[in-house]
Design an enzyme around this catalytic site. Structure first.
Site, PDB file in Angstrom:
ATOM      1  N   ASP A   1       0.859  -1.188   0.000  1.00 35.47           N
ATOM      2  CA  ASP A   1       0.000   0.000   0.000  1.00 35.47           C
ATOM      3  C   ASP A   1       0.891   1.232   0.000  1.00 35.47           C
ATOM      4  OD1 ASP A   1      -2.059   1.767   0.201  1.00 35.47           O
ATOM      5  OD2 ASP A   1      -2.720   1.161   2.190  1.00 35.47           O
TER       6      ASP A   1
ATOM      7  N   ASP B   1      -3.015   2.483  -5.858  1.00 42.88           N
ATOM      8  CA  ASP B   1      -1.950   2.527  -4.853  1.00 42.88           C
ATOM      9  C   ASP B   1      -1.806   1.266  -4.013  1.00 42.88           C
ATOM     10  OD1 ASP B   1      -4.388   2.934  -3.661  1.00 42.88           O
ATOM     11  OD2 ASP B   1      -3.686   4.446  -2.249  1.00 42.88           O
ATOM     12  N   GLU B   2      -2.477   0.185  -4.370  1.00 41.72           N
ATOM     13  CA  GLU B   2      -2.283  -1.033  -3.585  1.00 41.72           C
ATOM     14  C   GLU B   2      -2.511  -2.268  -4.430  1.00 41.72           C
ATOM     15  OE1 GLU B   2      -5.132  -1.894  -0.454  1.00 41.72           O
ATOM     16  OE2 GLU B   2      -6.550  -0.462  -1.320  1.00 41.72           O
TER      17      GLU B   2
END
Length: 444
Positions: free
Chosen positions: A11, A105-106
């Site tokens: 993350d 983003d993850e």
């Protein structure tokens, strides 16, 4: 479940805000809030400097301004976010052929799958060394972004582990210790247990996962419903055998309808699209899925068939978000001669739904993401809509970003990711020497 800690959840820390701080030297170390900048705006991401003042994602921008008035409030730059995300996902694919992105983003990574071209076999004893190498590489290739990582024997525990040492930290859960690690945590540590669900549990005296485990499956089903109750009963015991699935982008959930007579009434078509979006949403939720790409299929009176698609920043199963996106796609179509078929579909699927089980249908975080997308999309013609944070270029002063705008003026700070903090100048909003740009996005 696996006998090794080989599933990684990565993350990127305060992603949108961190990209802004990277590309705007004068904002490094300062509180930065990215999201809707109007009076009814919603925060999408806050930097850690802003979080210490109580600012958080999904908070109304007005409240964020009251809590942290000295912060920089910026609109979105999705080109920059997508480029940073692309670099990160490319690095992860060098480590394993099984990568499951959840959002920009993850992502989950199956470390045991490995990269066949590298000839390296996964060694459980060296997992922390592998993770540190990945995190170091990501910071280098993205120009300074950091990532928090969790590694465990399941996706559930890897996701939970990545939250333990945030930001810029690592936590590895040894196989066999999952229940012990999870037990003392608040019930909200389990994905899907948001504020509304947590309140239902609190009324029953359930605050921790250990207390949740003491409830029978039948009791949780009575409280939360069949699917949610059974799922929560299982997850509270760290029971999760879902694999990392890299092929979800090729799958979709969709519905379509062929009309007996061609329909040209736009309002009627929008009503049909809304109904279809609700059906798709229900199917996604029933399957425990969410998706990023919304597509409409249109067949005109002359049987000409084509599709239009748009991709969200994060996966969703929210009916209202899907309907709004689908209606927006229809808005660009000429339907005056009538449509004989219309369909709505969602692809880019993930089996990780992070919304609160009992959240309202207009979830604040999704509102924030949607608002950011709208800010970022400039019209094809007409005057430029300047907003704080957007990239600009001036014929004389070079590259910079909008510091503020209004009353026919736009104030620009001239600096980039590769230059030191620069000077500030104000121009007329219609100054022909000033244009939108892509500062700090594509240079390598």
């Amino acid at each position: 479940m696996r006998s090794t800690a080989s599933i990684m959840h990565l993350d990127l820390d305060a992603f949108f805000a961190s990209v802004e701080q990277r590309d705007k030297p004068s904002l490094r170390g300062r509180p930065v809030i990215v999201g809707g900048i109007g009076p009814r705006g919603v925060v999408a991401t806050a930097s850690y400097e802003a979080r210490v003042h109580g600012v958080r994602s999904a908070m109304r921008t007005a409240e964020a301004r009251a809590r942290c008035p000295h912060a920089a409030f910026l609109g979105g730059r999705f080109d920059a976010y997508r480029e940073a995300s692309r670099l990160v996902m490319e690095r992860l694919r060098q480590e394993s052929e099984l990568i499951e992105p959840l959002s920009l983003d993850e992502a989950f990574v199956d470390l045991a799958a490995g990269d066949p071209s590298s000839g390296r076999a996964f060694d459980p004893a060296r997992v922390e060394e592998v993770v540190e190498r990945i995190r170091t590489d990501i910071t280098e290739i993205t120009g300074g972004l950091t990532a928090s990582v969790g590694v465990a024997s399941s996706k559930l525990m890897a996701k939970i582990a990545s939250e333990v040492n945030k930001p810029d930290g690592v936590f590895v859960i040894a196989p066999g210790t999952e229940a012990d690690v999870l037990g003392p945590m608040q019930a909200t540590a389990i994905p899907g247990v948001g504020p509304a669900t947590a309140e239902r549990l609190r009324r029953m005296g359930i605050l921790t996962v250990d207390e949740l485990r003491r409830q029978s499956e039948d009791e949780l089903v009575r409280l939360l419903g069949q699917a949610s109750g059974r799922s929560l009963h299982r997850l509270a015991r760290a029971d999760d055998d879902r694999p990392v699935v890299a092929s979800r982008e090729a799958k979709s959930v969709s519905v379509e309808d062929t009309f007996e007579q061609d329909i040209s009434d736009r309002l009627q078509l929008e009503t049909i699209i809304e109904r279809m979006a609700r059906t798709v949403s229900a199917r996604l939720r029933k399957s425990g899925l969410s998706g990023r790409t919304v597509t409409i299929k249109l067949r005109h009176h002359d049987f000409e068939t084509h599709t239009r698609s748009s991709t969200l920043a994060h996966p969703t199963d929210n009916a209202r978000v899907l309907a709004e996106k689908a209606r927006g796609l229809l808005a660009g179509e000429d339907v005056s001669n009538g449509l004989r078929l219309i369909g709505v579909g969602v692809s880019g699927l993930a089996d990780w739904v992070q919304d609160d089980l009992f959240a309202a249908d207009d979830d604040a975080q999704e509102v924030a993401e949607r608002e950011l997308q709208e800010i970022d999309q400039q019209p094809d013609a007409g005057p430029v809509r300047w907003y704080p944070g957007m990239d600009v270029h001036h014929e004389t002063h070079g590259d910079g970003w909008v510091w503020g705008a209004g009353l026919g003026r736009v104030t620009v700070r001239f600096e980039t990711r590769w230059t030191p903090p620069g000077p500030v100048h104000t121009f007329r909003a219609d100054d022909p020497a000033l244009a939108t740009g892509h500062t700090g996005t594509f240079q390598s």
